[in-house]
Design an enzyme around this catalytic site. Structure first.
Site, PDB file in Angstrom:
ATOM      1  N   CYS A   1     -12.050 -21.305  28.336  1.00 33.39           N
ATOM      2  CA  CYS A   1     -13.055 -20.333  27.925  1.00 33.39           C
ATOM      3  C   CYS A   1     -12.648 -19.844  26.542  1.00 33.39           C
ATOM      4  O   CYS A   1     -11.941 -20.542  25.821  1.00 33.39           O
ATOM      5  CB  CYS A   1     -13.163 -19.193  28.936  1.00 33.39           C
TER       6      CYS A   1
ATOM      7  N   HIS B   1     -15.742 -10.634  21.334  1.00 31.60           N
ATOM      8  CA  HIS B   1     -16.170 -11.281  22.585  1.00 31.60           C
ATOM      9  C   HIS B   1     -17.381 -10.515  23.110  1.00 31.60           C
ATOM     10  O   HIS B   1     -17.261  -9.371  23.541  1.00 31.60           O
ATOM     11  CB  HIS B   1     -15.034 -11.247  23.602  1.00 31.60           C
TER      12      HIS B   1
END
Length: 651
Positions: free
Chosen positions: A28, A573
């Site tokens: 990820c 993020h």
């Protein structure tokens, strides 16, 4: 000189037992995720010594190695070449990991998967119930009176809070039906319908079933010679999960045989009809009995075994966290709280909170013990505080299990604190954060003993860890402080770009700036990936927080890495778990390697799509190498506009 990413990938592969031990791999924005054939071959000590590795943990059949943005994708690219495996998505890796689980593990994981999405609703309801406790508790603030009695003007406000707090539990089968059906592959809204059917007001209330059974007054439907109890399933958990599985089972098979032109009519009709009928005929009565047995087992552990039962639960809980199976305990906890009127409260909350505080105390003991390992000292302090707030994974995986003796110390301290809480009969009336701040969820007459329990667990764990550290932890004391290459040397080639640029970060997203510790993701909140802030966005636009170069752009577009002035490594993020959206709702305006100016548009994201997909829009803005800057300082929290200064790294 050998490329540092190649070197890191080679070192990780060796620590994982070589390429023959790698079943599959994915990544990820921050973590390398591996499924291994034999986890006993992992060399964790060697893994900890790898410079780029920031931490690791094992969860759900995946061994996850935290590397950070801008690093993980490059290491991953080299890793899959060396391991001679094909690239996989995160979802494919999850499926691969699930194959390694035995039937019991799969069952517990399924229960966890059902409850994790609805935990925010239960926590919100629990905290509201805690506020209601404060308003209505006799003698807490005024002698022989509650706040409502002392100040009648707030009576209606208290009633409103009480209604809000009960809603989540009153309609819990609807929430569970939606979540469970989604997990089982059916249409979630049909699962919600099944949940609603099971608590329909025309049915006898499930809470009255026991007495009605004794009195012989249970109402029945007479259908084709069968007597079917006309009773609801309020306060139950397992019946609606089983019914949702039945619904999804029939729905998936009907869609394969029903003609496409009739699918949207026939499939929902038959799925709900069949699942609903089986629920009242077989599934409900059987699973009600199973759920009652589970609840009775927990009650026996606490109320019959007393302090011994609490000690057993307190020691066992962290072991379940290691496997990721602790979420499945929510099943029993939820059913206990649903029957709170007859039980008086749940004894498990205080025990879990004691175990969590013990993990935090053990991590803080490590912080005081470490003299030469700045990386571990920093991680121990951040993860220790996080554990006191109820988020223990960073402390367990990043510190305590890694050094072993702190984990042993935490089990001792957690067991002692849990035994004391059980002995004193500490009961909760709702769910909430299982840490010291969870006192708001405790029954008013038990609050003082709850706080004492947490203090007992903390002191016992700290002392046990310190003593064990003297006996078992000598190895860590012998290490010398590692010399690191100055950041300025690494980025010397970018000096021209960085000249006369302020060493600060500006808000990349307009919204409410929150403390890093409050980001609803354990990895970000713990500081494991560096210090920074969270943003609860008001708009779906991301701009550059500084001058710099785009060093990484996630394939799923939800995360961007920037190298800024003086080598600042910045991670933005967007949202939590938004990697699962696979780029849907995100639009980039830059590419890797591109130089950007502060305020330049980098990315847009659809906030409504993220929310509808069930994910949080709360975003992280982190300086992943914040430990290199001793004067790192958060300048602002609260409502903030884009390009307002939020972080400084200069004196």
């Amino acid at each position: 000189m050998e490329d540092k990413y190649v070197k890191t990938a080679q070192e990780i592969l060796e620590c994982m037992g070589g390429k023959d031990n790698i079943a599959s791999a994915a990544h990820c924005a921050t973590r390398l995720r591996l499924v291994l054939k034999n986890e006993s071959l992992i060399n964790k000590d060697g893994l900890d010594d790898i410079e780029m590795v920031k931490g690791n943990f094992n969860n759900g059949g995946q061994f996850q190695i935290i590397l950070g943005t801008g690093i993980v994708n490059k290491v991953y690219a080299e890793f899959i070449k060396m391991a001679n495996i094909t690239e996989m998505t995160k979802e494919e890796l999850k499926q691969q990991a699930a194959k390694k689980m035995n039937p019991v593990q799969k069952l517990l994981k399924t229960l966890a998967d059902v409850f994790v999405p609805i935990l925010p609703a239960l926590v919100a309801s629990g905290l509201l119930m805690g506020i209601n406790n404060i308003l209505t508790a006799q003698g807490m603030f005024v002698a022989d009176k509650s706040l409502v009695e002392a100040f009648p003007a707030i009576k209606d406000f208290a009633e409103m809070i009480n209604l809000f707090s009960n809603a989540g539990f009153t309609f819990l089968p609807v929430l569970i039906g939606f979540s469970a059906t989604k997990i089982f592959g059916g249409t979630p809204i049909l699962g919600a319908v099944i949940g609603a059917i099971m608590i329909h007001p025309d049915l006898m209330n499930g809470y009255s079933y026991g007495q009605a059974l004794l009195d012989g007054t249970v109402p029945y439907w007479e259908i084709f010679g069968l007597s079917v109890a006309k009773v609801g399933y309020q306060g139950t958990v397992l019946p609606v999960i089983a019914s949702s599985f039945c619904l999804a089972f029939f729905e998936k098979r009907l869609r394969k045989v029903v003609p496409a032109m009739l699918d949207n009519i026939i499939t929902p009709l038959l799925s709900v009809l069949i699942a609903g009928a089986l629920t009242f005929l077989f599934i409900g009565p059987v699973m009600r009995g199973v759920g009652d047995a589970m609840t009775n087992a927990v009650m026996w552990l606490f109320f019959d075994l007393g302090a011994v039962g609490g000690l057993i639960y307190g020691v066992t809980y962290p072991l379940l966290v290691i496997t990721g199976m602790h979420h499945s305990l929510v099943t029993a906890e939820t059913q206990i709280l649903a029957n709170i009127g007859t039980l008086g409260g749940s004894p498990t909350f205080a025990v879990v909170a004691a175990a969590n505080c013990a993990q935090g105390a053990a991590a803080l003991a490590v912080m005081f013990k470490m003299k030469h390992d700045a990386k571990m000292k920093s991680l121990a302090s951040a993860s220790g505080i996080s554990a006191f707030l109820g988020i223990t994974e960073p402390a367990i995986f990043g510190v305590n299990l890694k050094l072993r003796y702190p984990f042993y110390g935490s089990l001792i301290g957690g067991g002692i604190g849990a035994a004391y809480a059980t002995l004193m009969g500490v009961l909760s009336v709702s769910q909430g954060p299982c840490g010291i701040i969870g006192v708001i969820c405790i029954r008013p007459d038990c609050m003082l003993q709850f706080v004492i329990s947490m203090i007992v667990a903390t002191i016992a764990s700290f002392i046990a860890t310190t003593v064990l550290g003297q006996i078992l932890g000598k190895k860590e004391e012998k290490g010398e402080k590692k010399e690191t290459t100055p950041v300025s040397a690494i980025v010397s080639e970018k000096e021209e770009m960085n000249k006369n640029v302020e060493k600060a970060l500006f808000a990349p997203i307009q919204g409410n700036i929150i403390a890093r510790e409050n980001i609803p993701d354990e990895t970000f909140a713990s500081g494991m990936l560096g210090d920074g802030v969270g943003v609860e966005p008001e708009t779906g636009e991301v701009v550059a927080p500084c001058n710099g170069e785009i060093t990484s752009l996630a394939e799923t577009l939800h995360a961007i890495g920037i190298t800024g002035p003086d080598g600042m490594e910045v991670l933005i993020h967007v949202g939590i778990d938004t990697v699962k959206m696979k780029g849907e709702g995100f639009k980039p305006f830059v590419k890797e390697g591109e130089k950007v100016k502060a305020g330049q548009k980098l990315l847009t994201f659809d906030m409504e799509k993220i929310k509808k997909a069930g994910y949080s829009t709360t975003s992280a803005v982190l300086l992943t190498n914040s430990s290199d800057y001793p004067h790192f300082k958060i300048l602002k929290t609260g409502v903030t506009k884009q390009i307002e200064k939020i972080i400084s790294i200069e004196e």
